[in-house]
Design an enzyme around this catalytic site. Structure first.
Site, PDB file in Angstrom:
ATOM      1  N   GLN A   1       0.871  -1.170   0.000  1.00  0.00           N
ATOM      2  CA  GLN A   1       0.000   0.000   0.000  1.00  0.00           C
ATOM      3  C   GLN A   1       0.915   1.228   0.000  1.00  0.00           C
ATOM      4  O   GLN A   1       1.498   1.579   1.025  1.00  0.00           O
ATOM      5  CB  GLN A   1      -0.881  -0.001   1.243  1.00  0.00           C
ATOM      6  CG  GLN A   1      -1.567  -1.330   1.532  1.00  0.00           C
ATOM      7  CD  GLN A   1      -2.784  -1.568   0.653  1.00  0.00           C
ATOM      8  OE1 GLN A   1      -3.719  -0.774   0.624  1.00  0.00           O
ATOM      9  NE2 GLN A   1      -2.763  -2.678  -0.082  1.00  0.00           N
TER      10      GLN A   1
ATOM     11  N   GLY B   1     -11.721   2.529   3.961  1.00  0.00           N
ATOM     12  CA  GLY B   1     -10.716   1.668   3.348  1.00  0.00           C
ATOM     13  C   GLY B   1      -9.811   2.400   2.370  1.00  0.00           C
ATOM     14  O   GLY B   1      -9.974   3.589   2.082  1.00  0.00           O
ATOM     15  N   HIS B   2      -8.848   1.645   1.822  1.00  0.00           N
ATOM     16  CA  HIS B   2      -7.859   2.256   0.932  1.00  0.00           C
ATOM     17  C   HIS B   2      -8.485   2.707  -0.384  1.00  0.00           C
ATOM     18  O   HIS B   2      -9.449   2.131  -0.869  1.00  0.00           O
ATOM     19  CB  HIS B   2      -6.677   1.306   0.677  1.00  0.00           C
ATOM     20  CG  HIS B   2      -7.061  -0.021   0.083  1.00  0.00           C
ATOM     21  ND1 HIS B   2      -6.309  -1.152   0.249  1.00  0.00           N
ATOM     22  CD2 HIS B   2      -8.114  -0.413  -0.666  1.00  0.00           C
ATOM     23  CE1 HIS B   2      -6.856  -2.157  -0.395  1.00  0.00           C
ATOM     24  NE2 HIS B   2      -7.961  -1.728  -0.956  1.00  0.00           N
ATOM     25  N   ASN B   3      -7.924   3.779  -0.923  1.00  0.00           N
ATOM     26  CA  ASN B   3      -8.325   4.342  -2.221  1.00  0.00           C
ATOM     27  C   ASN B   3      -9.720   4.962  -2.216  1.00  0.00           C
ATOM     28  O   ASN B   3     -10.248   5.303  -3.281  1.00  0.00           O
ATOM     29  CB  ASN B   3      -8.271   3.293  -3.352  1.00  0.00           C
ATOM     30  CG  ASN B   3      -6.925   2.642  -3.511  1.00  0.00           C
ATOM     31  OD1 ASN B   3      -5.903   3.191  -3.095  1.00  0.00           O
ATOM     32  ND2 ASN B   3      -6.900   1.459  -4.097  1.00  0.00           N
TER      33      ASN B   3
ATOM     34  N   SER C   1     -11.690   1.586  -2.580  1.00  0.00           N
ATOM     35  CA  SER C   1     -11.933   2.073  -3.942  1.00  0.00           C
ATOM     36  C   SER C   1     -13.377   2.514  -4.170  1.00  0.00           C
ATOM     37  O   SER C   1     -13.861   2.514  -5.307  1.00  0.00           O
ATOM     38  CB  SER C   1     -11.538   1.007  -4.979  1.00  0.00           C
ATOM     39  OG  SER C   1     -10.165   0.695  -4.860  1.00  0.00           O
TER      40      SER C   1
END
Length: 353
Positions: free
Chosen positions: A215, A256-258, A276
């Site tokens: 990440q 969460g990520h993105n 995402s």
């Protein structure tokens, strides 16, 4: 009278001053020169307090309140007890909120926990960190190499700011906050226990088990964002996680990520947003809602509490349920299931239960 020992009462405001600041009209028979010094709910407010009434369900409390003055809407005037001082407002809650800010400005932002001004000698600060004059770094905060912190910002005890993070001006970094791989804008408020910039949850199943996906993105938090206690925001995997300006995130939310969250959104407690996901401007998400990864929620959409969003949500729509769908469709299905269940009842079924 509400106990305001943590936020002392000041000299107060006259009813006329309150009306002017809140954009309200002084009601018939109300003395505009009466002085109030606090706020409170209908059932606890005293003669020195301002309160508000916005729903007929609280009519019994309105009938017995001892409040010195009450905000009320024009449509509810018939419920007002004779002689009760009142202010007529188009938006009762907004007017009351303005009044609260006027009475208790110290409650708007977290203050320093200790009496230290400037940099505490008990803080751990790398010599390469750049801290503007006027910033406060309290005891036991840890500031890593290359960190930049703007003036007017307060970093509370136990906060950890990892290398190369940047924090803008007039921010509030609560106790036990941990930042890494993060840039904060100006006037950002992070309540105690917020964690931003840690690994996102990324693994690929392989013949030997789960292989970690690196990440390498950042977290960008724009101006005037407020993030509640113990919320976690993962850094991006190969793009940035972004929180748009003016957005307010409640306690215990997972981002969460993105994920890209737009401007002036409201995200209530215990929401989980998978990686995402794209959330537009002005979106409201009710508490304990789960949002699946790689979906888009359009500008101005509203999601009911305890929903599960598994598909794209159009702009300015209202969705709810599990799985989430337009609220009219959701309500229609719930009514149908309720009616179907009632039709299936029999005396024998009732005895079996």
């Amino acid at each position: 009278m509400p106990d305001t020992s943590f936020f002392a009462r000041g000299a107060g405001l006259t009813v006329g001053e309150i009306a002017s600041r809140a954009g309200a009209e002084v009601g018939e028979g109300t003395d505009p020169n009466a002085v109030l010094t606090g706020i409170g709910p209908l059932d606890r407010a005293g003669p020195d307090d301002c309160s508000f009434f916005d729903s007929p369900r609280y009519a019994p409390q309105l009938a017995t309140t001892r409040a010195g003055c009450v905000f009320i809407a024009q449509k509810h005037l018939a419920l007002l007890p004779e002689g009760l001082p009142h202010l007529i407002a188009g938006n009762v809650q907004a007017a009351f909120a303005k009044t609260g800010r006027s009475f208790y400005p110290a409650a708007l932002l977290p203050d320093a926990i200790t009496t230290t001004e400037g940099i505490s000698p008990r803080a751990e600060i790398d010599p390469t960190a750049q801290i503007e004059d006027g910033a406060t770094i309290e005891a036991f905060a840890v500031i890593g190499p290359g960190v930049k912190i703007g003036r007017g910002t307060i970093v509370s005890p136990g906060a950890v700011i990892a290398r190369d993070c940047a924090i803008g001006r007039d921010c509030r970094i609560g106790a036990q906050v941990a930042l890494s791989n993060t840039f904060l804008g100006n006037r950002v408020v992070l309540h105690p226990g917020v964690k931003i910039g840690q690994d996102g949850f990324g693994y690929v199943a392989g013949p030997s088990g789960l292989d970690k996906v690196v990440q390498i993105g950042r977290v960008i938090v724009q101006d005037d964002v407020e993030i509640g206690a113990n919320t976690t925001i993962d850094r991006g995997a190969i793009r940035d996680t972004v929180i748009g300006e003016g957005t307010k995130i409640d306690n215990q939310v997972q981002v969460g990520h993105n994920v890209a969250i737009g401007r002036h959104c409201v995200i209530v407690a215990q929401v989980g947003i998978s990686g995402s996901t794209t959330i537009g401007d002005g979106v409201m998400i009710g508490g304990q809602t789960g949002v699946n990864g790689h979906v888009t929620i359009g500008d101005g959409a509203q999601i009911a509490a305890v929903s599960a969003v598994s598909a794209d949500v159009p702009a300015k729509s209202r969705w709810g349920g599990i799985p989430a769908k337009p609220v009219r469709e959701w309500f229609r299905e719930m009514r149908f299931l309720s009616e179907l269940a009632m039709k299936g009842r029999s005396a024998r079924n009732e005895r079996d239960e």
